[in-house]
Motif scaffolding. Structure first.
Motif, PDB file in Angstrom:
ATOM      1  N   SER A   1     -55.116  36.805 -18.463  1.00  0.00           N
ATOM      2  CA  SER A   1     -54.256  35.990 -17.607  1.00  0.00           C
ATOM      3  C   SER A   1     -54.160  36.575 -16.202  1.00  0.00           C
ATOM      4  O   SER A   1     -54.226  35.850 -15.200  1.00  0.00           O
ATOM      5  CB  SER A   1     -52.859  35.856 -18.215  1.00  0.00           C
ATOM      6  OG  SER A   1     -52.923  35.198 -19.461  1.00  0.00           O
ATOM      7  N   LYS A   2     -54.010  37.893 -16.122  1.00  0.00           N
ATOM      8  CA  LYS A   2     -53.914  38.544 -14.817  1.00  0.00           C
ATOM      9  C   LYS A   2     -55.196  38.350 -14.017  1.00  0.00           C
ATOM     10  O   LYS A   2     -55.154  38.072 -12.814  1.00  0.00           O
ATOM     11  CB  LYS A   2     -53.627  40.032 -15.002  1.00  0.00           C
ATOM     12  CG  LYS A   2     -53.468  40.799 -13.705  1.00  0.00           C
ATOM     13  CD  LYS A   2     -53.171  42.270 -13.973  1.00  0.00           C
ATOM     14  CE  LYS A   2     -53.042  43.051 -12.668  1.00  0.00           C
ATOM     15  NZ  LYS A   2     -52.755  44.489 -12.920  1.00  0.00           N
ATOM     16  N   GLU A   3     -56.329  38.478 -14.691  1.00  0.00           N
ATOM     17  CA  GLU A   3     -57.614  38.302 -14.021  1.00  0.00           C
ATOM     18  C   GLU A   3     -57.806  36.857 -13.575  1.00  0.00           C
ATOM     19  O   GLU A   3     -58.282  36.597 -12.465  1.00  0.00           O
ATOM     20  CB  GLU A   3     -58.735  38.725 -14.963  1.00  0.00           C
ATOM     21  CG  GLU A   3     -60.119  38.646 -14.366  1.00  0.00           C
ATOM     22  CD  GLU A   3     -61.192  39.072 -15.340  1.00  0.00           C
ATOM     23  OE1 GLU A   3     -62.334  38.587 -15.216  1.00  0.00           O
ATOM     24  OE2 GLU A   3     -60.887  39.892 -16.224  1.00  0.00           O
ATOM     25  N   LEU A   4     -57.416  35.901 -14.427  1.00  0.00           N
ATOM     26  CA  LEU A   4     -57.589  34.496 -14.086  1.00  0.00           C
ATOM     27  C   LEU A   4     -56.645  34.057 -12.969  1.00  0.00           C
ATOM     28  O   LEU A   4     -57.002  33.209 -12.146  1.00  0.00           O
ATOM     29  CB  LEU A   4     -57.363  33.627 -15.325  1.00  0.00           C
ATOM     30  CG  LEU A   4     -58.424  33.759 -16.426  1.00  0.00           C
ATOM     31  CD1 LEU A   4     -57.976  33.040 -17.686  1.00  0.00           C
ATOM     32  CD2 LEU A   4     -59.764  33.207 -15.952  1.00  0.00           C
ATOM     33  N   GLU A   5     -55.447  34.618 -12.930  1.00  0.00           N
ATOM     34  CA  GLU A   5     -54.501  34.262 -11.873  1.00  0.00           C
ATOM     35  C   GLU A   5     -55.033  34.632 -10.505  1.00  0.00           C
ATOM     36  O   GLU A   5     -54.748  33.952  -9.512  1.00  0.00           O
ATOM     37  CB  GLU A   5     -53.159  34.956 -12.122  1.00  0.00           C
ATOM     38  CG  GLU A   5     -52.342  34.325 -13.249  1.00  0.00           C
ATOM     39  CD  GLU A   5     -51.083  35.103 -13.544  1.00  0.00           C
ATOM     40  OE1 GLU A   5     -50.831  36.109 -12.825  1.00  0.00           O
ATOM     41  OE2 GLU A   5     -50.348  34.725 -14.472  1.00  0.00           O
ATOM     42  N   GLU A   6     -55.811  35.701 -10.420  1.00  0.00           N
ATOM     43  CA  GLU A   6     -56.419  36.079  -9.146  1.00  0.00           C
ATOM     44  C   GLU A   6     -57.382  35.007  -8.656  1.00  0.00           C
ATOM     45  O   GLU A   6     -57.642  34.908  -7.459  1.00  0.00           O
ATOM     46  CB  GLU A   6     -57.149  37.412  -9.289  1.00  0.00           C
ATOM     47  CG  GLU A   6     -56.223  38.596  -9.570  1.00  0.00           C
ATOM     48  CD  GLU A   6     -56.997  39.889  -9.723  1.00  0.00           C
ATOM     49  OE1 GLU A   6     -58.245  39.819  -9.684  1.00  0.00           O
ATOM     50  OE2 GLU A   6     -56.369  40.950  -9.871  1.00  0.00           O
ATOM     51  N   HIS A   7     -57.908  34.216  -9.578  1.00  0.00           N
ATOM     52  CA  HIS A   7     -58.829  33.132  -9.225  1.00  0.00           C
ATOM     53  C   HIS A   7     -58.146  31.774  -9.238  1.00  0.00           C
ATOM     54  O   HIS A   7     -58.822  30.734  -9.173  1.00  0.00           O
ATOM     55  CB  HIS A   7     -60.013  33.123 -10.188  1.00  0.00           C
ATOM     56  CG  HIS A   7     -60.808  34.392 -10.192  1.00  0.00           C
ATOM     57  ND1 HIS A   7     -61.670  34.740  -9.176  1.00  0.00           N
ATOM     58  CD2 HIS A   7     -60.845  35.429 -11.070  1.00  0.00           C
ATOM     59  CE1 HIS A   7     -62.219  35.912  -9.433  1.00  0.00           C
ATOM     60  NE2 HIS A   7     -61.730  36.354 -10.577  1.00  0.00           N
ATOM     61  N   GLY A   8     -56.831  31.752  -9.348  1.00  0.00           N
ATOM     62  CA  GLY A   8     -56.103  30.492  -9.325  1.00  0.00           C
ATOM     63  C   GLY A   8     -56.249  29.668 -10.577  1.00  0.00           C
ATOM     64  O   GLY A   8     -56.117  28.441 -10.530  1.00  0.00           O
ATOM     65  N   ILE A   9     -56.507  30.297 -11.710  1.00  0.00           N
ATOM     66  CA  ILE A   9     -56.704  29.580 -12.969  1.00  0.00           C
ATOM     67  C   ILE A   9     -55.564  29.923 -13.913  1.00  0.00           C
ATOM     68  O   ILE A   9     -55.264  31.096 -14.141  1.00  0.00           O
ATOM     69  CB  ILE A   9     -58.054  29.956 -13.616  1.00  0.00           C
ATOM     70  CG1 ILE A   9     -59.213  29.611 -12.673  1.00  0.00           C
ATOM     71  CG2 ILE A   9     -58.235  29.234 -14.950  1.00  0.00           C
ATOM     72  CD1 ILE A   9     -60.566  30.074 -13.187  1.00  0.00           C
ATOM     73  N   LYS A  10     -54.930  28.897 -14.459  1.00  0.00           N
ATOM     74  CA  LYS A  10     -53.925  29.072 -15.496  1.00  0.00           C
ATOM     75  C   LYS A  10     -54.492  28.544 -16.800  1.00  0.00           C
ATOM     76  O   LYS A  10     -54.903  27.391 -16.881  1.00  0.00           O
ATOM     77  CB  LYS A  10     -52.638  28.323 -15.126  1.00  0.00           C
ATOM     78  CG  LYS A  10     -51.938  28.881 -13.895  1.00  0.00           C
ATOM     79  CD  LYS A  10     -50.631  28.146 -13.605  1.00  0.00           C
ATOM     80  CE  LYS A  10     -49.930  28.735 -12.379  1.00  0.00           C
ATOM     81  NZ  LYS A  10     -48.654  28.033 -12.078  1.00  0.00           N
ATOM     82  N   CYS A  11     -54.516  29.404 -17.802  1.00  0.00           N
ATOM     83  CA  CYS A  11     -55.176  29.055 -19.059  1.00  0.00           C
ATOM     84  C   CYS A  11     -54.165  28.576 -20.084  1.00  0.00           C
ATOM     85  O   CYS A  11     -53.140  29.234 -20.317  1.00  0.00           O
ATOM     86  CB  CYS A  11     -55.947  30.264 -19.598  1.00  0.00           C
ATOM     87  SG  CYS A  11     -56.859  29.919 -21.101  1.00  0.00           S
ATOM     88  N   TYR A  12     -54.465  27.427 -20.690  1.00  0.00           N
ATOM     89  CA  TYR A  12     -53.655  26.882 -21.779  1.00  0.00           C
ATOM     90  C   TYR A  12     -54.538  26.571 -22.987  1.00  0.00           C
ATOM     91  O   TYR A  12     -54.286  25.628 -23.729  1.00  0.00           O
ATOM     92  CB  TYR A  12     -52.939  25.610 -21.320  1.00  0.00           C
ATOM     93  CG  TYR A  12     -52.072  25.808 -20.098  1.00  0.00           C
ATOM     94  CD1 TYR A  12     -50.808  26.385 -20.201  1.00  0.00           C
ATOM     95  CD2 TYR A  12     -52.515  25.426 -18.831  1.00  0.00           C
ATOM     96  CE1 TYR A  12     -50.010  26.572 -19.082  1.00  0.00           C
ATOM     97  CE2 TYR A  12     -51.719  25.605 -17.710  1.00  0.00           C
ATOM     98  CZ  TYR A  12     -50.470  26.180 -17.842  1.00  0.00           C
ATOM     99  OH  TYR A  12     -49.680  26.376 -16.736  1.00  0.00           O
TER     100      TYR A  12
END
Length: 878
Positions: A638-649
Motif C-alpha cells: 500500500s505504501k509503495e502504491l500510494e507513491e504512484h497514486g494507486i489505491k488498491c481494493y
C-alpha cells in the motif's frame, strides 16, 4: 540510481531552507551552481500555498512568469536565419559552438552518431530592460551549468589506453588462440578510443571484425568493417577490409553484395595473396549461386488461425481498463505490443533501439560516457533521429547529472523520448496556423481523441494527481523546464517541429520551449503513476558496457553457448534492465495484488500471458507494486502504491488476514524443546520484509547469539545455531570438512524452517554458488556424492520458488539454472515431469536468454538423458 520501486524525489540538500537574502547572495556569488543549487534557489523564491493552476502549461507559466512571446531573440540567444523573430524584433545571429572534441571541424557523417550542438553563451539583455526577471536569471544559470558539464566530461577516454588494449587483443588472438577474449579486449579498446581522433576506434573495429568472422558472427563482422571505414581506416589497408566484407556477404548468402565488393577489389592494385583470395571468393560465390534452390514454405492458409482480439478497452469512472473479449485458457496469449519509448536502466548493457541485452556492442563514438550502444548498424540507423537530439546530452552527461538530485533520473530521459518521438507526429495533423494557446487546446481536445495518432494514446494515459503542490512536483517541473532549454539551445529539435507544421507559420522558440516543458511535465506525471514499466531480465555481474574487467569471456564456449557449469553465472542476478511505456496495453490494465497476467519482456516487445483461466468479459489485472501479495505484506504494498497514486481494493487486500499468504513463507518452529510451536514474527527491526538473512544488522558475527527472533508463545529468543554455523563454514568451503558442516547446517535448518520458508531457498543458493565456484576454479573437484547432495538440496527448494513466484516467473528460471549446472557436471537428474516444467518456463524469459538455455540443455543435459546408465542414479537424502 534509486531502487526500482522509489518514485522521483529531490535530495534534501537541494531544498534545504535558508534566509532568502543569504541564499540569493550565495547563489549569485557561485560562478557555476550545481543542479541542486538551481532547483533549490527557485524553490526558495516560491510559496507553495499560493500556486494555483489548471493544467501543466499554466503551471509552467507560473513557475517561469516572464511573457515569453515578448522576449526578443537577443535575450533568448537563438539563431534566426531571416534576422527577425515572430514579433518583428531585429536579432543578432549567434553561431553555435562545435563539439568539445572536434575543435570546430565538420562532424563526420556517421549514422546514429550525429549529436546536438553545444551551448552558446547568453548575451546581455537590451538596454530597455529595467528589471531582471526570474526566468532570465534561471535560464542564464542553466546555460552556465550546461557549459560547466561540457568541460567536466570526456576525460576517461585515452588513445594510449585504447592502443594498449588493441595490442593485448592481438596477442590473445594470435598467441593465446582465444578469440572471445580478444573480442572483449577489442570492444574495450573501442569504448576507450577518443572521438577527436577516430583512427584508434577504426583500427579496433577492424581487428574485432576478424575475430567475429572466425566466431561465425558474420553480420556483426560486416558491421565492424563498415564502422572501420567510416572512422577513417587507412587506405593502404583497404583491400583487407574489402576482402573481409566480401567473405562476410558470402557467408550471409548475399551474393549481390559479395560481387559488389569483389568488383571493388578488382579495381584496386592487389598483391598476389589478395588477388588469389579474391578469385577464390569469386569462384565460391558462383558455385553457391548455382547450388541455390527454393524451399517449399507452408503458407498461412494451411494453418489454423484465430484473429479474434483477446482484449478490448473498457471505460469506467472516466478511466480506461482492459477486459477479455473471449474465454482465455491458462498460459494463453492475451496481447503483444512494442514499447513506444524505452530507455536503459543503467544496470546492464542494453541496445538503445531494440532493447536486447546479449550482443556485440556498437557504441556512439561521440558520447563521452559511451552509455549509448547498439547491437548493429541497422539499430543505430533506426535510432538516429532520437539520438541526434540526445547525443549532446550524453556528451555532457546531462541525464546522469539529474541522478545527483532525483531518485530516478531515467524517468526524465524517458519523458523526453516520449516527447521527441510523438510531438512531430502529432504536429503533422495540424491544419491551421498554430499559436501556443490554440495548439495546447487542440492537443487537449480534438487531437487527443484521434485514434490514428500514436502520440494521442500517450497523452490519454492517466497521470499522478497531487492535491497540493509539493517540492517534488515543482522540482520535476523545473527539470522539465531545463530539458526544454536543452532542446532549444543544444539541439535542432525546434527546427524539426517547424518543419512538421504544414503551414508556413512559425512559432517563436520561447513558445516551443513553453509547450515542450508542459508536455514533459505531463509525461513525468504519467510515468510517476502507473505508465512506467520496469522490464526485468538477467543481469551479468560485470561492467555495463565492456566485459573485460571481470573476464566474462570465460563464460562462453562459443557465441550463445556457455561453458559447462557456468549457467548460474549467466542467470545469477535479476534486475530492471530498461524502463518502457506501453500506452495501449499494459498501462491500461487495472492494478491488483493478485495479477491475472504474466509479462514477458524481450527487448522492446511485451508479451502478456494468462496466469489462470479467464472467462469472457473478465478484467485483465496487473500488479504495479514491486511484489504481489505473496512477496510483500499489505502495508508495504500500500505504501509503495500510494507513491504512484494507486489505491488498491483487490480481493487479496480485502481479506481479514491479508498477509497470511505472505507469512506462509516465513514460518518457524520454536527451537525451545518445551515449546516447539510454529510461529511467524510479525515485525523484525532492520528487516522490513522479514528477510533478516539479507540484512547486515543480523548477519554480522557480533550478532551471533543475539535475540534476533523471539517466539511469541514462550518469549524465548531463537538460537539459530545452524545459521551461524553455515555462515562460518561458507568462508572456507574449499575444504571438504567445512562443506560437510554446510550440509549438516542445511539439515538442522529443516527442523526449524517450515517447508516453504524463503530462508531455505536463500541458503541453498548460497551453498551451490560457493561449491560450484570451488569446483570451477579447480581448488577442489567435487565428486558424485557431493553433486548428488547439492542437486537434492536445490531440488527440494524449487517447489517453494514456484509457490511464491510461479512456474512462469524469471525467479524460477534463475534458481533452476543452479540445478541444471549440477545435472551438467554430474549424473544427478530429475524426473521427466520436473524437466518439462523447467523447459516450459523458458517461454517466459527474453528470447536471447531462452536460446542460450536451450543450447545449454542440448549441449550438456539432453545427451546424458539418452544414456542408459543415467537413469539409475538415486537421489541422495538431505
Amino acid at each position: 540510481m534509486a531502487s526500482s520501486s522509489s518514485s522521483a524525489r529531490v535530495n534534501n540538500k537541494a531544498t534545504s531552507s535558508a534566509p532568502p537574502a543569504a541564499a540569493a547572495a550565495s547563489f549569485s556569488s557561485a560562478p557555476v551552481p550545481s543542479l541542486g543549487d538551481l532547483i533549490g534557489h527557485q524553490l526558495r523564491q516560491l510559496k507553495l500555498e499560493e500556486l494555483h493552476y489548471t493544467d501543466e502549461l499554466q503551471f509552467i507559466q507560473i513557475l517561469t512568469p516572464v511573457k515569453r512571446q515578448k522576449l526578443n531573440r537577443e535575450a533568448d540567444g537563438d539563431v534566426q536565419k531571416d534576422g527577425c523573430n515572430g514579433g518583428g524584433d531585429t536579432v543578432v545571429a549567434l553561431a553555435p559552438l562545435s563539439r568539445p572534441e572536434y575543435g570546430g571541424e565538420e562532424d563526420d557523417d556517421l549514422i546514429g552518431a550525429v549529436g546536438g550542438f553545444s551551448v552558446s553563451s547568453p548575451t546581455s539583455t537590451p538596454a530597455t530592460t529595467t528589471t531582471k526577471e526570474p526566468l532570465l536569471d534561471f535560464r542564464t544559470h542553466v546555460l552556465k551549468w550546461f557549459q560547466n558539464l561540457r568541460h567536466q566530461t570526456g576525460h576517461f577516454k585515452s588513445e594510449e589506453e585504447s592502443r594498449r588494449l588493441r595490442e593485448a587483443g592481438n596477442d590473445s588472438y594470435r598467441k593465446e588462440k582465444h578469440p572471445l577474449k580478444a573480442s572483449d579486449l577489442f570492444t574495450e579498446a573501442i569504448f576507450l578510443a577518443p572521438a577527436r581522433n577516430t583512427l584508434a576506434a577504426a583500427l579496433a573495429h577492424a581487428n574485432r571484425s576478424l575475430v567475429l568472422y572466425d566466431c561465425g558472427l558474420y553480420a556483426e563482422s560486416y558491421d565492424d568493417c563498415l564502422c572501420s571505414l567510416d572512422l577513417g581506416f587507412p587506405e593502404e589497408y583497404l583491400p583487407l577490409i574489402k576482402l573481409r566484407q566480401a567473405a562476410c556477404a558470402l557467408k550471409l548468402r548475399n551474393f549481390t553484395l559479395c560481387e559488389e565488393h569483389l568488383h571493388e577489389l578488382l579495381h584496386i592494385e592487389l598483391n598476389q595473396v589478395f588477388e588469389t583470395r579474391t578469385h577464390e571468393l569469386w569462384h565460391q560465390c558462383e558455385v553457391l549461386k548455382v547450388e541455390r534452390f527454393e524451399m517449399a514454405v507452408q503458407t498461412g492458409d494451411d494453418l489454423e488461425t484465430n484473429d479474434m482480439k483477446a482484449f478490448e478497452i473498457a471505460w469506467l469512472d472516466n478511466s480506461s481498463s482492459l477486459h477479455s473479449t473471449r474465454a482465455l485458457a491458462r498460459n494463453s496469449l492475451i496481447f503483444e505490443s512494442e514499447a513506444v519509448a524505452m530507455v536503459p536502466s543503467g544496470n546492464c548493457r542494453v541496445c538503445d533501439c531494440c532493447g536486447i541485452t546479449q550482443f556485440i556492442p556498437f557504441p556512439c563514438i561521440y558520447c563521452s560516457n559511451r552509455l549509448v550502444v547498439y547491437c548493429s548498424r541497422q539499430c543505430r540507423f533506426k535510432h538516429a533521429a532520437i539520438h541526434a537530439v540526445e547525443c549532446f546530452g550524453h556528451q555532457i552527461e546531462l541525464f546522469e547529472s539529474f541522478g545527483e538530485v532525483f531518485g530516478m533520473p531515467r524517468l526524465l530521459q524517458l519523458a523526453l523520448r516520449l516527447l521527441i518521438t510523438g510531438l512531430p507526429e502529432m504536429l503533422a495533423h495540424c491544419r491551421k496556423k498554430p499559436t501556443l494557446s490554440k495548439l495546447w487546446s487542440c492537443i487537449n481536445g480534438a487531437l487527443l481523441e484521434r485514434q490514428d495518432i500514436g502520440y494521442s494514446s500517450v497523452l490519454r494515459l492517466e497521470r499522478l494527481e497531487e492535491e497540493h503542490s509539493s517540492e517534488t512536483l515543482i522540482s520535476l517541473a523545473l527539470a522539465a523546464h531545463i530539458l526544454a532549454i536543452y532542446l532549444s539551445k543544444c539541439t535542432t529539435f525546434f527546427d524539426q517541429l517547424e518543419k512538421s507544421l504544414p503551414s508556413a507559420s512559425r512559432m517563436s522558440s520561447a513558445e516551443w520551449e513553453l509547450l515542450c516543458a508542459a508536455l514533459l511535465m505531463r509525461h513525468i506525471s504519467q510515468l510517476r503513476h502507473r505508465s512506467l514499466t520496469h522490464c526485468r531480465s538477467f543481469v551479468l555481474p560485470t561492467d555495463p558496457h565492456v566485459f573485460s574487467p571481470l573476464n566474462e569471456f570465460q563464460l562462453w564456449a562459443a557465441p550463445m553457448r556457455l561453458q559447462e557449469g557456468h549457467l548460474h553465472l549467466l542467470a545469477g542476478e535479476v534486475a530492471v534492465v530498461a524502463y518502457a511505456v506501453y500506452p495501449e496495453t499494459l498501462s491500461l490494465c487495472r492494478h491488483s495484488c493478485s495479477s491475472t497476467i504474466c509479462s514477458k519482456f524481450s527487448g522492446r516487445k511485451l508479451t502478456a500471458l494468462a496466469l489462470l483461466d479467464l472467462p469472457a468479459g473478465s478484467g485483465i489485472y496487473n500488479c504495479f507494486a514491486s511484489g504481489n501479495y505473496q512477496q510483500l505484506r499489505q502495508g508495504e504494498r500500500s505504501k509503495e502504491l500510494e507513491e504512484h497514486g494507486i489505491k488498491c481494493y483487490c480481493s487479496a487486500c480485502q481479506l481479514s488476514h491479508t498477509d497470511d499468504q505472505f507469512y506462509k513463507f516465513h514460518r518457524y518452529r520454536c527451537d525451545n524443546p518445551k515449546c516447539m510451536e510454529i510461529f511467524t514474527p510479525h515485525a523484525l527491526p532492520h528487516a522490513p520484509n522479514l528477510r533478516w538473512w539479507l540484512s547486515e544488522e543480523y548477519t554480522q558475527p557480533e550478532y551471533n547469539g543475539a535475540e534476533l527472533i523471539v517466539c511469541p508463545h514462550c518469549d524465548q529468543a531463537q538460537k539459530l545455531e545452524w545459521f551461524w554455523s553455515f555462515n562460518t563454514s561458507l568462508i572456507d568451503c574449499e575444504l571438504i570438512e567445512e562443506r560437510c558442516k554446510l550440509y549438516a547446517a542445511i539439515e538442522r535448518a529443516e527442523s526449524q524452517l517450515m517447508e516453504l520458508h524463503e530462508c531455505k531457498v536463500a541458503l541453498a543458493r548460497l551453498l551451490l554458488e560457493q561449491c560450484l565456484m570451488v569446483h570451477r576454479e579447480g581448488a577442489t573437484v567435487l565428486d558424485d556424492w557431493e553433486f548428488n547432495k547439492l542437486g537434492s538440496i536445490m531440488r527440494a527448494v524449487l517447489p517453494a520458488v514456484v509457490a511464491q513466484y510461479g512456474g512462469q516467473s524469471i525467479e524460477y528460471v534463475q534458481y533452476f539454472a543452479y540445478f541444471w549446472d549440477v545435472m551438467a557436471l554430474s549424473n544427478y537428474k530429475c524426473n521427466d515431469r520436473e524437466l518439462m516444467q523447467m523447459l516450459n518456463a523458458l517461454e517466459f524469459i527474453a528470447d536471447e536468454f531462452k536460446d542460450i538455455f536451450i543450447n545449454y540443455y542440448e549441449d550438456y543435459i539432453s545427451p546424458k538423458y539418452a544414456e542408459k546408465s543415467y537413469g539409475s542414479v538415486v537421489d541422495t537424502q538431505v
